[in-house]
Design a protein around this motif. Structure first.
Motif, short mmCIF file in Angstrom:
data_model
loop_
_atom_site.label_atom_id
_atom_site.label_comp_id
_atom_site.label_asym_id
_atom_site.label_seq_id
_atom_site.Cartn_x
_atom_site.Cartn_y
_atom_site.Cartn_z
N GLU A 137 1.13 -1.39 -0.12
CA GLU A 137 0.01 0.07 -0.40
C GLU A 137 0.75 1.09 0.28
O GLU A 137 0.64 2.28 0.82
CB GLU A 137 -0.99 0.29 0.93
CG GLU A 137 -1.96 -1.57 1.28
CD GLU A 137 -3.32 -0.98 0.59
OE1 GLU A 137 -3.43 -0.48 0.36
OE2 GLU A 137 -3.40 -2.19 -0.01
N LYS A 138 2.42 1.96 -0.55
CA LYS A 138 2.81 2.41 -0.85
C LYS A 138 3.46 2.97 0.39
O LYS A 138 3.95 3.88 0.33
CB LYS A 138 1.89 3.93 -1.17
CG LYS A 138 1.72 3.80 -2.87
CD LYS A 138 0.37 4.78 -3.14
CE LYS A 138 -0.30 4.29 -4.15
NZ LYS A 138 -1.58 5.23 -4.15
N ILE A 139 3.43 2.35 1.36
CA ILE A 139 3.55 2.47 2.60
C ILE A 139 5.32 1.99 3.14
O ILE A 139 5.19 0.63 3.00
CB ILE A 139 3.48 1.92 4.26
CG1 ILE A 139 1.59 3.02 3.68
CG2 ILE A 139 4.18 2.31 4.54
CD1 ILE A 139 0.90 2.81 4.55
N LEU A 140 6.69 2.59 3.42
CA LEU A 140 8.18 1.91 2.96
C LEU A 140 8.12 0.72 4.28
O LEU A 140 9.15 -0.04 3.86
CB LEU A 140 9.08 2.81 2.62
CG LEU A 140 8.54 4.32 1.88
CD1 LEU A 140 9.91 4.50 2.46
CD2 LEU A 140 9.31 3.18 0.47
N THR A 141 7.30 1.61 5.52
CA THR A 141 7.38 0.15 6.93
C THR A 141 7.07 -0.61 6.61
O THR A 141 7.25 -1.35 7.32
CB THR A 141 7.55 1.21 7.89
OG1 THR A 141 6.09 2.02 7.41
CG2 THR A 141 8.21 2.59 8.39
N ILE A 146 4.58 8.08 -2.88
CA ILE A 146 5.05 7.44 -1.65
C ILE A 146 5.23 8.05 -0.28
O ILE A 146 4.47 8.24 0.43
CB ILE A 146 6.35 6.60 -1.67
CG1 ILE A 146 7.21 6.13 -2.67
CG2 ILE A 146 7.38 6.62 -0.10
CD1 ILE A 146 5.83 4.54 -2.16
N VAL A 147 5.04 9.93 -0.65
CA VAL A 147 5.36 10.76 0.49
C VAL A 147 3.65 10.60 1.05
O VAL A 147 3.67 11.20 1.84
CB VAL A 147 5.18 12.36 -0.22
CG1 VAL A 147 5.47 13.34 0.39
CG2 VAL A 147 7.40 12.19 -0.08
N GLU A 148 2.93 10.64 -0.19
CA GLU A 148 1.57 10.95 0.69
C GLU A 148 0.50 10.14 0.81
O GLU A 148 0.08 9.98 1.95
CB GLU A 148 0.65 11.30 -1.01
CG GLU A 148 -0.58 12.24 -0.54
CD GLU A 148 -1.75 12.41 -2.22
OE1 GLU A 148 -1.87 11.52 -2.62
OE2 GLU A 148 -1.60 13.19 -2.90
N ALA A 149 1.91 8.79 1.14
CA ALA A 149 0.89 7.72 1.90
C ALA A 149 1.39 7.03 3.15
O ALA A 149 1.15 6.48 4.22
CB ALA A 149 1.00 6.28 0.48
N ILE A 150 2.29 8.31 3.42
CA ILE A 150 3.14 8.11 4.89
C ILE A 150 2.43 8.15 5.77
O ILE A 150 1.32 8.91 5.60
CB ILE A 150 4.26 9.46 4.91
CG1 ILE A 150 5.23 9.14 3.85
CG2 ILE A 150 4.32 9.22 6.43
CD1 ILE A 150 5.66 10.01 3.68
N PRO A 151 2.09 7.38 6.84
CA PRO A 151 0.20 7.83 7.23
C PRO A 151 0.35 8.89 8.29
O PRO A 151 1.59 10.10 8.76
CB PRO A 151 1.09 6.94 8.70
CG PRO A 151 1.75 5.96 8.28
CD PRO A 151 2.86 6.43 7.38
#
Lengths: 219, 360
Positions: B62-66, B224-229
């Protein structure tokens, strides 16, 4: 042969007053020549103000014709009226109606684009040179009315319309104001119509009309 | 125009009040604008400032790096496709302590290969080298009293890390970043979980997405930035409040002008009677509104710039020239639109009322 400035022919104006139709001006004719100072008297509600409004291109008559300096202006569309008022008519209102945020001189120069020399000249003739740089709030009633008279004569308007110029003044100052109007009308060869109910100043007018029940009669 | 200016000057007290309200409201708007940008960078600057264009994450991440996790095989394939333009990145939230007794501090580890392009520039100390247990920290930690050469402790594993340098603007989800090598990262993870298998979270790529690698998905940096929680929620909320305030301020000017001009009906009547065209009256009203709005905008921008200089560095506040200009331009425009109500009102004034004494 004489210069007719204002020629109102067969003017009719009526208002709806509840159910009835009230005729304010009933086939009125009025002719004013250059250099002529006309006074119209009559009780309040007799139609004087309506007549002045029609002559001043602010109200249209139901029927009849108005000529200003030979031009039939009553036929012109309303859009052009503002221009005509600006170019052909000078107004003197009840209660002076100066703009509070303009100095006396600016009432003429800023508002009517009157040049400085003419402002000086007019203020000199009306004995108010010392007021040129004053705001209306700091003048007396008589001084304000004189500035208003100067404003009416500032443009090159051939017709001067005065609505109860003495209304807010005591009798001495009122008479003085009308004298000023009379002097300027004769000196500058303008045509003037003054509406008033102040009988004491009527002797200053060249011609006096009485208005009653929508009819205008010379007296 | 001259008339407009003379009127402003004569009634300066009235207009000064309006101006002060405008300045204060616009100040608030610009403050929010700085805050929205500042908060945004507190969430995303660690990713934003990476010299990468594309990120490759696992399909279910879901585009979240972690959340993402690439197997060694998948990363090897990525490397094959992009060569040296791809670098591995691990993102892990942990705690550190200055020493074993002190408070825990939040940290987001960015584990990288020091030889790759992701190795950040430092403004103090040295860049991250191949030494194990070295760490480069965001400058936020400097204001917490940590210095180059200090040893800090990873709270969970107890492993000592040596601070070799400080970098700027590295935040991830409101947490300051610490850059460590993959080797250090692996040793921390192994200390926590002896069964830990080496794998990477994601790959950063310096070019546009190329050939698709099975089991992965490529996204642009912005995605990716937008998907940061938290990023989107924060940005949307504050941006909405900001624009709402812009509109409200502009409407307040509109209403003030409406009321002020309501009191001037007699004057407009006189102006019309002596032959002032509606065109010049409109110009008079609009130039007054324009002047009040523009000067209010400029003054509030100046005030905010002053305040931004005075704010402590830890406050998430970033003024972006283009953003400020956009907000101010929109404000001036809406103010002028709002004053059209006044114009319509003035247009309906009948000069005939001035004769016969209806206006006293």
């Amino acid at each position: 042969m004489t210069n007719t400035v204002l020629n109102m022919k067969d003017i009719v104006k009526s208002y709806r007053d509840g159910e009835a139709q009230r005729t304010i001006l009933n086939h009125v004719n009025l002719t004013v020549r250059a250099g002529e100072f006309v006074a119209i008297v009559g009780p309040s509600g007799c139609g004087k103000s309506t007549l002045l409004n029609i002559a001043g291109m602010m109200l249209s008559p139901d029927s009849g014709e108005i000529e200003l300096c030979g031009q039939t202006v009553s036929a012109l569309p309303k859009k052009k009226w503002t221009r005509i008022r600006k170019e052909m008519i000078g107004f003197i209102f009840q209660n002076h109606q100066l703009l509070p945020y303009l100095k006396a001189g600016e009432q003429l120069s800023v508002l009517l684009k009157c040049d400085g020399q003419k402002v000086q000249e007019l203020f000199g003739e009306l004995n108010i040179e010392h007021l040129i740089d004053q705001y209306p709030a700091r003048m007396s009633g008589g001084e304000r009315q004189r500035v208003a008279i100067a404003r009416a004569f500032a443009s090159d308007a051939n017709l001067i319309l005065a609505d109860e110029p003495t209304a807010s003044l005591d009798s001495e100052r009122g008479r003085h104001a009308v004298e000023m109007i009379q002097m300027e009308v004769h000196k500058r060869n303008r045509a003037a119509v003054m509406v008033t109910h102040d009988e004491r100043v009527l002797d200053l007018a060249d011609k006096i009309y009485k208005m009653e029940d929508g009819k205008l009669m010379e007296s | 125009m001259k008339l407009a200016w003379k009127e402003l000057k004569y009634n300066w007290k009235k207009y000064l009040l309006v101006e002060i309200i405008v300045i204060l409201m616009m100040f608030m708007v610009l403050f929010l604008s700085g805050l929205v940008k500042g908060l945004g960078s507190a969430v995303s600057s660690g990713v934003d400032n990476m010299p990468a264009e594309t990120f490759i994450v696992s399909e279910d991440a879901e585009k979240i790096l972690t959340v993402s996790s690439l197997t060694s095989d998948e990363f090897a394939t990525v490397r094959q496709v992009y060569g040296k333009k791809a670098a591995s990145i691990d993102v892990q939230r942990m705690y550190i302590q200055k020493d074993t007794d002190s408070d825990k501090l939040d940290i987001a580890y960015f584990a990288i290969d020091p030889d790759d392009f992701l190795n950040p520039e430092v403004y103090q100390g040295e860049k991250l080298g191949t030494d194990t247990d070295a760490i480069v920290l965001d400058d936020d930690f400097e204001s917490q009293g940590i210095q180059v050469g200090d040893s800090i402790v990873d709270s969970a594993s107890g492993i000592q890390l040596k601070v070799v340098g400080f970098t700027k603007d590295a935040m991830y989800g409101h947490i300051s970043v610490g850059y460590i090598s993959v080797k250090t990262y692996t040793s921390i993870m192994k200390a926590l979980n002896p069964m830990y298998q080496e794998r990477v979270h994601a790959a950063a790529v310096q070019s546009a997405p190329g050939e698709k690698v099975d089991g992965t998905k490529a996204y642009s940096k912005a995605e990716i930035v937008e998907a940061i929680p938290g990023y989107k929620a924060e940005q949307m909320t504050i941006t909405m409040v900001e624009w709402l305030l812009v509109v409200i301020t502009a409407l307040i000017i509109g209403i003030f002008f409406f009321v002020i001009n309501l009191q001037k009906e007699k004057e407009f009547g006189v102006l019309k009677a002596v032959g002032t065209s509606m065109g010049s009256l409109v110009r008079m009203i609009l130039s007054q509104v324009f002047l009040i709005a523009v000067s209010g905008a400029v003054l509030s921008a100046g005030l905010v710039a002053l305040m931004s200089a005075a704010l402590p560095a830890t406050m998430p506040f970033t003024l972006l020239g283009s953003q400020v200009a956009l907000v101010l331009a929109a404000f001036v425009l809406i103010s002028i639109l709002g004053s059209l109500a006044t114009v319509i009102r003035v247009a309906s004034i009948d000069p005939a009322q001035i004769i016969g004494g209806d206006f006293q």
